[in-house]
Design an enzyme around this catalytic site. Structure first.
Site, PDB file in Angstrom:
ATOM      1  N   GLU A   1     -60.071  54.890-100.836  1.00 33.04           N
ATOM      2  CA  GLU A   1     -60.666  56.340-100.223  1.00 33.04           C
ATOM      3  C   GLU A   1     -60.129  56.656 -98.834  1.00 33.04           C
ATOM      4  OE1 GLU A   1     -65.085  56.133-101.626  1.00 33.04           O
ATOM      5  OE2 GLU A   1     -64.669  54.416-100.871  1.00 33.04           O
TER       6      GLU A   1
ATOM      7  N   GLN B   1     -52.191  55.945-105.452  1.00 36.11           N
ATOM      8  CA  GLN B   1     -53.818  56.317-105.169  1.00 36.11           C
ATOM      9  C   GLN B   1     -53.753  57.014-103.783  1.00 36.11           C
ATOM     10  OE1 GLN B   1     -56.349  54.028-106.769  1.00 36.11           O
ATOM     11  NE2 GLN B   1     -58.016  54.351-105.114  1.00 36.11           N
TER      12      GLN B   1
ATOM     13  N   ARG C   1     -52.427  43.375 -97.225  1.00 39.46           N
ATOM     14  CA  ARG C   1     -51.410  43.170 -98.197  1.00 39.46           C
ATOM     15  C   ARG C   1     -51.368  44.065 -99.325  1.00 39.46           C
ATOM     16  NH1 ARG C   1     -51.260  37.871-101.225  1.00 39.46           N
ATOM     17  NH2 ARG C   1     -48.885  37.800-102.481  1.00 39.46           N
TER      18      ARG C   1
ATOM     19  N   ILE D   1     -60.913  53.116-113.389  1.00 40.58           N
ATOM     20  CA  ILE D   1     -61.120  54.553-113.586  1.00 40.58           C
ATOM     21  C   ILE D   1     -59.910  55.490-113.290  1.00 40.58           C
ATOM     22  CG2 ILE D   1     -63.598  54.065-112.625  1.00 40.58           C
ATOM     23  CD1 ILE D   1     -63.130  55.260-109.954  1.00 40.58           C
ATOM     24  N   GLY D   2     -58.932  54.763-113.406  1.00 45.26           N
ATOM     25  CA  GLY D   2     -57.519  55.468-113.294  1.00 45.26           C
ATOM     26  C   GLY D   2     -56.759  54.988-112.112  1.00 45.26           C
ATOM     27  N   THR D   3     -57.331  53.976-111.495  1.00 47.59           N
ATOM     28  CA  THR D   3     -56.633  53.768-110.125  1.00 47.59           C
ATOM     29  C   THR D   3     -55.627  52.742-110.228  1.00 47.59           C
ATOM     30  OG1 THR D   3     -58.186  51.940-109.820  1.00 47.59           O
ATOM     31  CG2 THR D   3     -58.755  53.755-108.966  1.00 47.59           C
TER      32      THR D   3
ATOM     33  N   PHE E   1     -64.443  59.362-108.761  1.00 46.80           N
ATOM     34  CA  PHE E   1     -64.533  59.973-107.415  1.00 46.80           C
ATOM     35  C   PHE E   1     -65.953  59.396-106.694  1.00 46.80           C
ATOM     36  CE2 PHE E   1     -61.299  62.656-109.305  1.00 46.80           C
ATOM     37  CZ  PHE E   1     -60.260  62.008-108.798  1.00 46.80           C
TER      38      PHE E   1
ATOM     39  N   GLY F   1     -63.545  47.747-104.973  1.00 45.62           N
ATOM     40  CA  GLY F   1     -63.712  47.263-106.416  1.00 45.62           C
ATOM     41  C   GLY F   1     -62.480  46.155-106.375  1.00 45.62           C
TER      42      GLY F   1
ATOM     43  N   PRO G   1     -47.042  48.358-104.650  1.00 49.18           N
ATOM     44  CA  PRO G   1     -46.890  49.446-103.872  1.00 49.18           C
ATOM     45  C   PRO G   1     -46.789  51.168-104.678  1.00 49.18           C
ATOM     46  CG  PRO G   1     -45.399  47.880-103.247  1.00 49.18           C
ATOM     47  CD  PRO G   1     -46.324  47.532-104.444  1.00 49.18           C
TER      48      PRO G   1
HETATM   49 MO1  MOS Z   1     -66.538  55.729-104.371  1.00 47.70          MO
HETATM   50  S1  MOS Z   1     -67.008  57.602-103.480  1.00 47.70           S
HETATM   51  O1  MOS Z   1     -67.313  54.711-103.449  1.00 47.70           O
HETATM   52  O2  MOS Z   1     -66.466  55.789-105.804  1.00 47.70           O
END
Ligand code: MOS
Length: 708
Positions: A660, A594, A584, A465-467, A239, A508, A588
């Site tokens: 985000e 996320q 794109r 990181i879990g994403t 986060f 990322g 999904p």
């Molecule tokens: Mo984020 S708040 O740019 O990890």
């Protein structure tokens, strides 16, 4: 390997490749990894907010069984004092170097012992005394030390005749909005294990970008970056709180060198709160002038945030004001107030989240005063090009998000008047907010080897990181190479894999996917005819166009329905709907997950999250999950997140980041819904128990009594 994902490729919903490992508890996180000869460090932090260490008496600590020693500013080796990270020089990085204390929570010592229990017990016996000096925690945009914020992200906006347009407006909203200090709350506390071998530093560290951390560590310890090796296969959330080089790895590396042993520093939840960064409080004045039909004439957003005198930081709250709506006059200002707080770092949509709360609340107030539908007002003021720069947008599907979201949410049935909808004793309201979130790529590199067995080894210094980064990069690599995902062997989470962006700034995945795609392209040109392994590496740095002709953002429309108990002021979010235009979509299933997670973060900040400091000591009162409440299951309603068809022309594959944008917008949508339910405007977060009815408490009490 799980055959479920073997046909995964871009556009298909596939579960995380490591999902089974995670849900069975067998995915190795940093603190799970055994290292022979490991010793354990326990951090001791300053209990005062400003002053100097008078003395550290370690007599009792050193007498405790298992203790190897204490590292403090008298015994730790010297580190390079001039090291920077994201926003420039960061004087909070060199730890245990002097006796100066600039914030409560500053590490002052590390107690090292054979076991974590011994280290903890011995650390409790360390007697640190201070000569305190008066600290300053009185955040306000009118603080005497207020100064312009860094313009590292570019200058603020100033177009048109602001005061003239305000004077000519039929209605002017001029209000101040406040958000509190907030903390990231990643599930996995910060932890690092470090050891030295032949002058090289090795570390397992929970962070959002091993390459960036290796650069900072190399600079701090004065060695070549190639001699720093930082890994983390799995990271339990960040986060933003792990975008920086954390105290855990700096302390572990210092101790490992000093005691010539591998040392692990694992923070408790409390230590994470005290010593690892936060989102600073903000105070934001928004002035908006509009004509009688609701056309905006003037937009002025002045945001101030707190920072530490030790390091520059930017809480970039002013992005919405210069992007969302057309107006002949737009001015944004960003101010910073140095205080004795923990140095802030990026958190869950830095800037955009508190900025959107203020700005999209103010836009709603314009609609309120003109008695216009807030959705109509937003649609009425859409710009055809960037209202400040005049450049076109690369893609802008915000109107589609607003219209499609409204259709699914049933906005047309909404009675625009506040405080008219009731269910039993509850007040019911709905609200909307629009968001633009900056998108793009950072430089990254990737290496792909075509192996002779038909597989491809893909190396990229990414972090999952879990994403779901691991899962989506496999799909991207497979498509870019024109093979099935079962032929991709992905390696990530290691600073030795080459220069790479961190998992941050919602960039990322786009940054790493860009590098992987370009590397695959280069490799495919060299493949035909080869009978030995072929390797290609591409660094995207020269390919990145920092001044493209078009502005690049992602967009969303968030709709919220809340109930408010007029007796207690308890706000419950009953429905959340987010429509997103994020280029794109690679996967999904994971993208929706996320975005829903992001919306929960936004809900959490709207209603619950608030770090409280004791004004006398400056210490964090809410340094645990009891005092600092993050939305739990019982707080979270049915959430719908979906995408509109979109394609980002600046990306070779049409991608944009979506890390985000789920968070930004949710707070304003909820606050606007609370106004609709109660008729009372919410200008301070969190809305929390009682606040939703504060000015109207007397009006509500008799009714509550009769309902009960
Ligand atoms: Mo984020 S708040 O740019 O990890």
């Amino acid at each position: 390997m799980n055959p479920d994902w073997m046909t995964a490729a871009v556009g298909e919903s596939r579960p995380r490749v490591e999902g089974r490992l995670k849900v069975t508890g067998s995915a190795p996180y940093v603190a799970d990894l055994a290292v022979p000869g490991l010793a354990h460090g326990w951090m001791v932090t300053a209990t005062v907010s400003r002053g100097r260490i008078r003395d550290i008496d370690a007599t009792d600590t050193l007498a405790h069984p298992g203790v190897l020693g204490v590292l403090d500013h008298r015994t730790a080796r010297r580190l390079n004092p001039d090291v920077g990270q994201h926003f420039g020089p960061d004087r909070s990085l060199p730890m245990l170097q002097d006796d100066v204390i600039a914030y409560a929570g500053r590490p002052v010592a590390l107690v090292v012992a054979e076991t974590p229990e011994q280290a903890r017990a011995a650390a409790a016996r360390l007697r640190v005394t201070y000569d305190t000096e008066p600290h300053d925690l009185a955040f306000s945009m009118h603080h005497p030390a207020v100064r312009p914020a860094s313009t590292l992200f570019g200058p603020e906006a100033d177009i048109g005749d602001l005061e003239g347009e305000l004077a000519a407006s039929a209605v002017v909203v001029d209000e101040v909005y406040r958000t509190p200090e907030e903390h990231h709350g990643a599930m996995e506390p910060h932890v690092a294990t470090a050891w030295w071998e032949d002058g090289q530093l090795h570390a397992l560290d929970s962070n959002q970008g091993p390459f960036g951390v290796s650069q900072v560590m190399a600079a701090l310890f004065g060695i070549d970056r190639e001699r720093v090796h930082i890994r983390a296969e799995h990271v339990g959330g960040g986060f933003g709180g792990k975008t920086i080089c954390g105290a855990q790895i700096i302390l572990a590396a210092l101790a490992a060198e000093h005691f010539e042993r591998p040392v692990r520093v694992a923070f408790t939840r409390r230590q994470v709160f005290l010593a690892t960064g936060s989102r600073p409080p903000t105070e934001q004045r928004v002035r908006i002038g509009a004509d009688a039909e609701g056309r905006l004439r003037a937009v002025h957003h002045h945001a101030a945030f707190a920072l530490s005198p030790l390091a520059e930081y930017i809480e970039w709250c002013t992005e919405q004001a210069r992007t969302l709506y057309a107006a002949p006059a737009i001015r944004t200002e960003l101010s910073a107030v140095p205080l004795n707080i923990l140095p802030p770092c990026s958190m869950r949509g830095p800037g955009a989240t508190p900025g959107s709360f203020a700005f999209e609340s103010a836009v709603d107030e314009v609609a309120e005063r003109l008695q216009l539908d807030p959705l109509h007002l937003r649609l009425l003021n859409q710009p055809s090009v960037s209202p400040v720069s005049g450049r076109p947008f690369s893609t802008r599907r915000l109107v589609t998000c607003l219209r499609e979201g409204a259709r699914r949410f049933g906005w047309a049935q909404r009675d625009p008047r506040p405080r008219v909808r009731r269910e039993g004793n509850l007040l019911v309201g709905t609200g909307v907010a629009a968001v633009a979130f900056i998108a793009g790529v950072f430089p990254s590199s990737a290496t792909i080897t075509a192996e002779t067995d038909g597989t491809f080894s893909v190396r990229v210094g990414a972090t999952d990181i879990g994403t779901g980064a691991r899962t989506v990069l496999i799909a991207v690599a497979a498509d870019a190479l024109g093979v099935g995902t079962e032929r991709i062997r992905l390696h990530l989470g290691d600073s030795d894999l080459g220069m790479a962006a961190g998992a941050g700034g919602s960039r990322g995945t786009t940054s790493w996917a860009f590098a992987v795609t370009e590397t695959a392209k280069a490799l495919r040109e060299r493949l035909p005819g080869s009978t030995t392994p072929v390797t290609a590496t591409v660094d995207t740095t020269p390919l990145i166009n920092w001044q493209p002709d078009e502005e690049r953002y992602t967009y969303s429309a968030v709709f919220a329905e809340v109930t408010v108990d007029p007796a207690t002021g308890e706000v419950r979010v009953r429905r959340l709907l987010g429509m997103f235009a994020v280029g794109r979509v690679i996967n999904p299933l994971l993208a929706r997950s996320q975005l829903i997670g992001g919306m929960i973060g936004g809900l959490s900040m709207a209603l619950h999250e608030e770090a409280v400091r004791d004004p006398i000591t400056g210490r964090l009162v809410t340094a645990d999950f009891a005092g600092y409440h993050i939305a739990a299951h019982a707080d979270v309603p049915d959430i719908e997140a979906d995408f509109v068809a979109d394609y980002e022309p600046q990306d070779p594959s049409g991608f944009n980041g979506l890390g985000e944008i789920g968070t930004a917008g949710t707070g304003a949508a909820i606050a606007n819904a609370v106004w609709h339910a109660t008729g009372i405007r919410q200008r301070t977060l969190p809305i929390g128990l009682g606040r939703a009815i504060e000015p109207a408490a007397a009006r509500d009490r008799p009714e509550a009594v009769s309902a009960a």
